[in-house]
Design a protein around this motif. Structure first.
Motif: not given
Length: 729
Positions: A656, A681-682, A654
């Protein structure tokens, strides 16, 4: 520079040398292959390979600040790009020049191995010109370079005009600094002259008193002759010292005036490139803009001009990007199709320079400024609503405040005007902004004409002597103690029928207040100081005198001292602090002294929170540099070598935020951004594109693909990158 930073720099340069060597091999092999090919089949693929190698080497050279290599690579890239578009020029002279260019790059890399090889910068410029001439076959003689000899170090070069001598600017600057230091000798001489006058006056008093006491004593007659002899000798010395002091003062003043004139240059010297700058940016933005420059012949200290160039560039870029509308929008607003930016230079007096930059664009929306300041956490919504229009407009100079939602290399980070104000204040200048919605904006910059020497006023505060630059003193007055008023626990005075905040300088400087004779008197000496577009009255114990001073820095150990700009020498030879008026006023505005009308919201430097960032970059040098910058700022960083590698990495962890190059093998930054935006998801993951592509269509495509920020490497600044990341995470 600390040992860790030095070690990192060495490792970065070592990595760059290895990477550059690989790129040089690729380009050399490609050129050999193309030169040997008899048929054009396969040329395009090879040209693409050497084009990409020169492009990557250019970016890596920029990362380690090797500008000559960067410039040569840019020229090579232009040649190979022309080959891609128009076909290959197979002239042997062309290939000779290209091979020679690679040899020059190798020589520029040699110092990284400790070899003493110097190359004249003018010769590098000539090489770049020859590479540019390939398009028209302007091929010149081969450039020669010598080992161990610098062709730049000719200290004095006679020009064709026998009355003109060219001298390196560094030597002129050194001479000026030495001449300015003679000002201390002048002050010391004047002090000695004053001291000898005082001694002569004391001797006269002593002689008269002695006559009264001992005139009837016979012993007085024996010493009277000696007293008269001493008196004659003292008067001779007094006259000689005064004459010497006047002569020295005149010579120092003349020398200072002459050396200052050498350092004076027309303001036009820093504005010469602005018409082209405006043309290029306006074309990129799809806008039509005229630039009008007035007063460019006015002269100022070259050091002032060098310091103000970058702020002026940023303001003009902002005028085009934020202010001037597109032609169709201007027509709908019943304006001329072409916008106008004016730069007007004028001299206010013999000490101040004014530069006024205006545009006839859309102006600045004050409501957007308020909203941006609230969003950045600088002030609350309640505070924003209570600010006057003038106070709210001043928020634009705070870090993090921006009126554009899109971040590009030109604007949108909310850093530019904050940095502009900071740089202007370092020059002891000030900047004022005025704007009218749909009618345009104006930036008024006030600067001293010269630096180092300045007129100042010495003041005494709590037993200490300080110097305050005269350029910041608006007025000197005396105020009755009974006239001090208190408004909401803040002291004020009345000046021109208006209340003005009053503070004691001893309190701002955090000095112990020593009771002096002036404390028993009815009046307080007060200086009205201006800075940051504010006026504040500062009370002192004593205002001593005005004089000319030479300011010197406090050294590396005291590079930045609050409220102190530097040090100056008094005539007695005693060093005293020179106060930084901008810092003083900022201290008051942030402290407990100012009235509510003067209170300005404190800038909040928010340290970036820790987060996880993926850096996608095919150049190993740029990859290491970005990784080090981000890790030093507290972020956790992983790297990928291209878009395909990045997609794989995103599946395993994951993140940021993503910082990505655009031109990469297998999958470029555009496709990577589109791929991220197409993944549920992104799709909210922030993407910052850091690239060498400067064209308008590339920027637009980056934003269209979903990038949150687009930063061009040619104007890359790590502070800007970190601020962009802080805002996006």
């Amino acid at each position: 520079m600390g040992s860790k930073e030095e070690e990192f720099q060495k490792r970065l340069l070592s990595t760059f040398k290895i990477e550059a060597g690989d790129h040089l091999k690729t380009i050399s092999a490609g050129l050999l292959e193309i030169e040997r090919m008899e048929s054009p089949e396969g040329h395009l693929e090879t040209v693409e390979t050497i084009f990409r190698a020169s492009h990557n080497m250019k970016g890596a050279a920029r990362a380690v600040n090797m500008r000559d290599i960067e410039a040569i690579c840019q020229s090579l890239e232009d040649v190979f790009d022309m080959w891609k578009q128009e076909g290959i020029n197979r002239s042997s002279e062309v290939f000779d020049l290209l091979y020679h260019s690679l040899d020059v790059i190798r020589m520029l890399l040699s110092p990284l191995d400790g070899k003493e090889i110097t190359i004249d910068g003018n010769k590098v410029s000539n090489l770049i010109e020859r590479l540019s001439g390939i398009k028209t076959m302007r091929i010149y003689d081969t450039i020669s370079f010598t080992r161990g000899e610098s062709l730049l170090n000719k200290e004095t070069i006679l020009m064709s005009d026998a009355d003109v001598v060219r001298i390196p600017l560094a030597r002129i600057s050194s001479l000026l600094l030495q001449a300015e230091e003679l000002l201390s000798v002048k002050l010391l001489s004047s002090q000695h002259s004053a001291d000898i006058r005082e001694v002569a006056d004391m001797f006269e008093i002593f002689k008269n008193e002695l006559k009264k006491v001992c005139s009837k004593d016979e012993s007085f007659n024996r010493v009277e002759g000696h007293i008269k002899s001493m008196e004659r000798r003292l008067l001779t010395i007094k006259k000689s010292v005064q004459q010497y002091s006047r002569s020295l003062n005149r010579m120092v003043d003349n020398l200072l005036d002459d050396t200052k004139m050498v350092m004076m240059s027309p303001v036009s010297t820093v504005l010469e490139g602005f018409p082209l700058l405006v043309r290029n940016i306006s074309n990129e933005q799809g806008k039509a803009v005229d630039l009008i420059i007035q007063g460019g012949g006015i002269e100022a200290d070259r050091r002032i001009l060098e310091g103000i160039k970058d702020p002026l560039i940023h303001i003009v870029r902002n005028c085009i990007d934020h202010g001037i509308e597109r032609p169709e929008d201007r027509i709908s607003l019943k304006k001329a199709e072409k916008g106008t930016i004016k730069i007007i230079v004028s001299q206010l007096d013999n000490r101040k320079l004014e530069i006024l930059i205006t545009d006839d664009g859309m102006g600045i929306d004050i409501n957007m400024v308020r909203a941006s300041a609230v969003s950045a956490g600088i002030i609350s919504q309640e505070e924003a609503d209570s600010l006057s229009e003038y106070e709210a407009m001043s928020l634009i100079f705070h870090s993090g405040v921006s009126t554009t939602p899109v971040i590009t290399d030109i604007s949108g980070r909310g850093l530019g005007l904050a940095i502009v104000r900071e740089k202007i204040e370092k020059l002891n200048g000030s900047i004022i902004l005025e704007s009218h919605l749909h009618r345009g904006a104006s930036f008024r910059i006030i600067l001293p004409l010269t630096i180092a020497t300045f007129r100042g006023v010495t003041v005494c505060v709590s037993g200490h002597i300080f110097v305050i630059p005269l350029i910041n003193i608006e007025q000197v007055i005396r105020v009755k103690r009974d006239d001090l008023k208190t408004v909401e626990n803040k002291e004020t005075i009345t000046l021109d029928n208006r209340p003005l905040s009053f503070v004691r300088l001893s309190g701002v400087l955090e000095l112990t207040n020593i009771k002096r004779k002036t404390e028993d008197q009815d009046f307080i000496p007060v200086l009205i100081l201006n800075g940051l577009d504010k006026r504040i009255a500062f009370g002192v114990d004593e205002i001593m005198k005005e004089d000319e001073f030479f300011v010197k820095g406090l050294g590396r150990q005291l590079l930045r001292v609050k409220n102190i700009e530097g040090a100056a020498l008094l005539g007695s030879g005693k060093p005293v602090p020179v106060l930084n008026v901008t810092d003083l006023i900022r201290s008051v505005l942030k402290g407990s002294y100012a009235t509510p009308e003067l209170m300005a919201p404190e800038e909040k430097g928010v340290k970036p929170g820790k987060g996880s960032i993926l850096v996608v970059e095919d150049s190993i040098t740029s990859r290491i540099l970005l990784k080090n910058i981000l890790e030093s700022a507290g972020y956790s960083v992983k790297t990928a070598v291209d878009g395909i590698d990045a997609i794989t990495t995103l599946k395993t962890g994951d993140f940021d935020l993503i910082v990505s190059d655009i031109e990469m093998p297998r999958m470029d930054g555009f496709d990577l951004t589109a791929k991220i935006r197409g993944d549920e998801r992104l799709d909210e993951l922030p993407v910052v594109l850091v690239t060498a592509l400067e064209k308008r269509e590339d920027r637009e495509r980056g934003i269209e693909e979903g990038a949150n920020a687009y930063i061009v490497k040619s104007s890359f600044d790590q502070g800007n990158l970190l601020e962009v990341i802080r805002r996006l995470i």
